[in-house]
Scaffold this motif. Structure first.
Motif, PDB file in Angstrom:
ATOM      1  N   CYS A  34       0.833  -1.202   0.000  1.00  0.00           N
ATOM      2  CA  CYS A  34       0.000   0.000   0.000  1.00  0.00           C
ATOM      3  C   CYS A  34       0.865   1.247   0.000  1.00  0.00           C
ATOM      4  O   CYS A  34       0.619   2.191  -0.761  1.00  0.00           O
ATOM      5  CB  CYS A  34      -0.896   0.015   1.238  1.00  0.00           C
ATOM      6  SG  CYS A  34      -2.415  -0.909   1.040  1.00  0.00           S
ATOM      7  N   LEU A  35       1.872   1.248   0.845  1.00  0.00           N
ATOM      8  CA  LEU A  35       2.761   2.400   0.931  1.00  0.00           C
ATOM      9  C   LEU A  35       3.463   2.640  -0.406  1.00  0.00           C
ATOM     10  O   LEU A  35       3.609   3.786  -0.856  1.00  0.00           O
ATOM     11  CB  LEU A  35       3.797   2.175   2.034  1.00  0.00           C
ATOM     12  CG  LEU A  35       3.385   2.675   3.411  1.00  0.00           C
ATOM     13  CD1 LEU A  35       4.375   2.241   4.473  1.00  0.00           C
ATOM     14  CD2 LEU A  35       3.259   4.202   3.394  1.00  0.00           C
ATOM     15  N   GLU A  36       3.865   1.570  -1.022  1.00  0.00           N
ATOM     16  CA  GLU A  36       4.547   1.655  -2.316  1.00  0.00           C
ATOM     17  C   GLU A  36       3.644   2.339  -3.353  1.00  0.00           C
ATOM     18  O   GLU A  36       4.017   3.315  -3.996  1.00  0.00           O
ATOM     19  CB  GLU A  36       4.889   0.239  -2.772  1.00  0.00           C
ATOM     20  CG  GLU A  36       6.012   0.154  -3.789  1.00  0.00           C
ATOM     21  CD  GLU A  36       6.329  -1.304  -4.089  1.00  0.00           C
ATOM     22  OE1 GLU A  36       6.479  -1.643  -5.276  1.00  0.00           O
ATOM     23  OE2 GLU A  36       6.399  -2.109  -3.133  1.00  0.00           O
ATOM     24  N   THR A  37       2.430   1.840  -3.451  1.00  0.00           N
ATOM     25  CA  THR A  37       1.458   2.420  -4.382  1.00  0.00           C
ATOM     26  C   THR A  37       1.191   3.881  -4.054  1.00  0.00           C
ATOM     27  O   THR A  37       1.113   4.737  -4.936  1.00  0.00           O
ATOM     28  CB  THR A  37       0.132   1.649  -4.322  1.00  0.00           C
ATOM     29  OG1 THR A  37       0.391   0.253  -4.462  1.00  0.00           O
ATOM     30  CG2 THR A  37      -0.811   2.100  -5.429  1.00  0.00           C
ATOM     31  N   LEU A  38       1.066   4.135  -2.755  1.00  0.00           N
ATOM     32  CA  LEU A  38       0.794   5.505  -2.327  1.00  0.00           C
ATOM     33  C   LEU A  38       1.897   6.453  -2.784  1.00  0.00           C
ATOM     34  O   LEU A  38       1.627   7.574  -3.237  1.00  0.00           O
ATOM     35  CB  LEU A  38       0.659   5.551  -0.802  1.00  0.00           C
ATOM     36  CG  LEU A  38       0.281   6.907  -0.209  1.00  0.00           C
ATOM     37  CD1 LEU A  38      -1.110   7.311  -0.667  1.00  0.00           C
ATOM     38  CD2 LEU A  38       0.335   6.879   1.308  1.00  0.00           C
ATOM     39  N   ARG A  39       3.133   5.995  -2.681  1.00  0.00           N
ATOM     40  CA  ARG A  39       4.250   6.845  -3.087  1.00  0.00           C
ATOM     41  C   ARG A  39       4.232   7.118  -4.581  1.00  0.00           C
ATOM     42  O   ARG A  39       4.611   8.204  -5.027  1.00  0.00           O
ATOM     43  CB  ARG A  39       5.580   6.189  -2.697  1.00  0.00           C
ATOM     44  CG  ARG A  39       5.924   6.436  -1.239  1.00  0.00           C
ATOM     45  CD  ARG A  39       7.127   5.648  -0.788  1.00  0.00           C
ATOM     46  NE  ARG A  39       7.245   5.691   0.665  1.00  0.00           N
ATOM     47  CZ  ARG A  39       7.716   4.689   1.412  1.00  0.00           C
ATOM     48  NH1 ARG A  39       8.104   3.565   0.831  1.00  0.00           N
ATOM     49  NH2 ARG A  39       7.797   4.807   2.717  1.00  0.00           N
ATOM     50  N   GLU A  40       3.792   6.155  -5.341  1.00  0.00           N
ATOM     51  CA  GLU A  40       3.685   6.370  -6.794  1.00  0.00           C
ATOM     52  C   GLU A  40       2.592   7.370  -7.106  1.00  0.00           C
ATOM     53  O   GLU A  40       2.753   8.267  -7.921  1.00  0.00           O
ATOM     54  CB  GLU A  40       3.368   5.044  -7.495  1.00  0.00           C
ATOM     55  CG  GLU A  40       4.533   4.051  -7.513  1.00  0.00           C
ATOM     56  CD  GLU A  40       4.069   2.672  -8.004  1.00  0.00           C
ATOM     57  OE1 GLU A  40       2.948   2.594  -8.550  1.00  0.00           O
ATOM     58  OE2 GLU A  40       4.824   1.701  -7.817  1.00  0.00           O
ATOM     59  N   VAL A  41       1.456   7.198  -6.434  1.00  0.00           N
ATOM     60  CA  VAL A  41       0.260   7.979  -6.757  1.00  0.00           C
ATOM     61  C   VAL A  41       0.315   9.387  -6.184  1.00  0.00           C
ATOM     62  O   VAL A  41       0.001  10.364  -6.870  1.00  0.00           O
ATOM     63  CB  VAL A  41      -0.998   7.255  -6.229  1.00  0.00           C
ATOM     64  CG1 VAL A  41      -2.221   8.138  -6.379  1.00  0.00           C
ATOM     65  CG2 VAL A  41      -1.178   5.945  -6.969  1.00  0.00           C
ATOM     66  N   ALA A  42       0.695   9.476  -4.914  1.00  0.00           N
ATOM     67  CA  ALA A  42       0.697  10.792  -4.258  1.00  0.00           C
ATOM     68  C   ALA A  42       1.795  10.818  -3.201  1.00  0.00           C
ATOM     69  O   ALA A  42       1.540  10.576  -2.026  1.00  0.00           O
ATOM     70  CB  ALA A  42      -0.671  11.065  -3.618  1.00  0.00           C
ATOM     71  N   PRO A  43       3.007  11.131  -3.618  1.00  0.00           N
ATOM     72  CA  PRO A  43       4.178  11.046  -2.739  1.00  0.00           C
ATOM     73  C   PRO A  43       4.055  11.921  -1.490  1.00  0.00           C
ATOM     74  O   PRO A  43       4.673  11.618  -0.469  1.00  0.00           O
ATOM     75  CB  PRO A  43       5.329  11.545  -3.619  1.00  0.00           C
ATOM     76  CG  PRO A  43       4.824  11.449  -5.019  1.00  0.00           C
ATOM     77  CD  PRO A  43       3.354  11.631  -4.958  1.00  0.00           C
ATOM     78  N   GLU A  44       3.288  12.998  -1.559  1.00  0.00           N
ATOM     79  CA  GLU A  44       3.210  13.911  -0.423  1.00  0.00           C
ATOM     80  C   GLU A  44       2.234  13.416   0.644  1.00  0.00           C
ATOM     81  O   GLU A  44       2.267  13.866   1.785  1.00  0.00           O
ATOM     82  CB  GLU A  44       2.801  15.304  -0.909  1.00  0.00           C
ATOM     83  CG  GLU A  44       1.306  15.504  -1.148  1.00  0.00           C
ATOM     84  CD  GLU A  44       0.788  14.749  -2.364  1.00  0.00           C
ATOM     85  OE1 GLU A  44       1.611  14.107  -3.053  1.00  0.00           O
ATOM     86  OE2 GLU A  44      -0.430  14.784  -2.627  1.00  0.00           O
ATOM     87  N   ALA A  45       1.368  12.501   0.273  1.00  0.00           N
ATOM     88  CA  ALA A  45       0.287  12.084   1.176  1.00  0.00           C
ATOM     89  C   ALA A  45       0.789  11.303   2.382  1.00  0.00           C
ATOM     90  O   ALA A  45       0.141  11.265   3.431  1.00  0.00           O
ATOM     91  CB  ALA A  45      -0.741  11.244   0.418  1.00  0.00           C
ATOM     92  N   GLU A  46       1.953  10.702   2.237  1.00  0.00           N
ATOM     93  CA  GLU A  46       2.463   9.839   3.304  1.00  0.00           C
ATOM     94  C   GLU A  46       2.632  10.579   4.623  1.00  0.00           C
ATOM     95  O   GLU A  46       2.567   9.986   5.699  1.00  0.00           O
ATOM     96  CB  GLU A  46       3.795   9.220   2.872  1.00  0.00           C
ATOM     97  CG  GLU A  46       4.229   8.084   3.764  1.00  0.00           C
ATOM     98  CD  GLU A  46       5.563   7.481   3.308  1.00  0.00           C
ATOM     99  OE1 GLU A  46       5.946   7.721   2.158  1.00  0.00           O
ATOM    100  OE2 GLU A  46       6.179   6.772   4.121  1.00  0.00           O
ATOM    101  N   ALA A  47       2.836  11.886   4.539  1.00  0.00           N
ATOM    102  CA  ALA A  47       3.041  12.685   5.744  1.00  0.00           C
ATOM    103  C   ALA A  47       1.809  12.677   6.636  1.00  0.00           C
ATOM    104  O   ALA A  47       1.895  12.951   7.832  1.00  0.00           O
ATOM    105  CB  ALA A  47       3.387  14.122   5.352  1.00  0.00           C
ATOM    106  N   LYS A  48       0.666  12.354   6.058  1.00  0.00           N
ATOM    107  CA  LYS A  48      -0.584  12.358   6.836  1.00  0.00           C
ATOM    108  C   LYS A  48      -0.708  11.172   7.785  1.00  0.00           C
ATOM    109  O   LYS A  48      -1.664  11.074   8.545  1.00  0.00           O
ATOM    110  CB  LYS A  48      -1.790  12.361   5.886  1.00  0.00           C
ATOM    111  CG  LYS A  48      -1.960  13.654   5.106  1.00  0.00           C
ATOM    112  CD  LYS A  48      -3.309  13.692   4.418  1.00  0.00           C
ATOM    113  CE  LYS A  48      -3.587  15.059   3.816  1.00  0.00           C
ATOM    114  NZ  LYS A  48      -4.943  15.100   3.228  1.00  0.00           N
TER     115      LYS A  48
END
Lengths: 146, 146
Positions: A127-141
């Motif tokens: 999930c984290l991997e996909t998230l980084r591809e799709v929206a790299p800034e979102a992980e900070a949330k």
DNA sequence: GTTTACCTTTACGTTAACGTAAACCTGGGT
DNA sequence: ACCCAGGTTTACGTTAACGTAAAGGTAAAC
């Protein structure tokens, strides 16, 4: 540990039913229900129930059982295993066999838990991997973790 | 692992409902019940259900969940976590939080399990001790263990 | 003295996860 | 032709573990 009676200690605190309900986040109804099933037997002052530290411990054991998916009957069984009671050899043999059976089951549960843990860890990673591809800034949330 | 679809492999075996019932020691009624709840969706040849290896895997996950005391709804949730589905960033964040929540709970369960394991081990030891005092010859009646 | 905050018992309601029974179809073997 | 071992749907029954009133007792606080 195994001080289920608590008689040896100087601890003579008592608890009301709602004390315990608050502490363990269950309803008083549930606690009375466990009493109906003969799992806890508090004393009475008049009508009202009075719980000793030993009663508190039993409740804690019941709830631990629940978290592991045991039925109340199974938890009652296990709690009884903690305090031998019968000193007859035949009874002791039966009890030991029961304890070992239960331990085998716990071992199976332990394995299930480990596998599910690893699987979820894997899923999280993907999930984290996909998230980084799709929206790299979102992980900070996310909470700071890992 | 995580090959929940099983589509990549050359495995194209199929199973009947009673094949699975036998293998996992559940009733066909239970398996159909899981289908009613939308957890498994086997194909049909005419009326009869045909299960793929992927279906079999899902059933296995359901039963593992049961052994850990999960409700079917919770198991369905977890199974869905294994296959992302939504690639929307918002959805992914929610999913990751859910996964972490679940993992926290598993950690708690793991701890409960360890404690109960140790307690039972203690009880067994004390039982054996008493048994040796009471009837030293009786111990032979137990399975060779420990 | 009466409100407030506890406690009590009794009893019916509810949800999950199937069990169980009835009544039926269906393809293969004798 | 007939049986039998599998499959099917529909539907009511069951158990565990409480939830949720209802109706009331009691002691301290205001």
């Amino acid at each position: 540990m195994s001080d289920i009676t608590g008689e040896a200690s100087a601890e003579s605190r008592t608890y009301s039913i709602s004390d315990l309900a608050r502490e363990f986040d269950v309803t008083t109804r549930a606690i009375r229900f466990y009493e109906d099933k003969g799992m806890i037997s508090p004393e009475r002052r008049g009508q009202t129930r009075i719980y000793t530290p030993a009663d508190r411990t039993k409740l804690k054991l019941i709830l631990r059982g629940k978290r592991l998916g045991l039925t109340l009957d199974e938890s009652r069984d296990i709690i009884e295993m903690y305090s031998p009671g019968e000193s007859n050899a035949e009874q002791l043999l039966k009890l030991i066999r029961k304890i070992r059976e239960r331990r085998d089951y716990l071992t199976q549960q332990m394995h299930d838990l480990e596998v599910m843990m690893v699987d979820l860890q894997e899923s999280e990673r993907r999930c984290l991997e996909t998230l980084r591809e799709v929206a790299p800034e979102a992980e900070a949330k996310l909470e700071p973790q890992d």
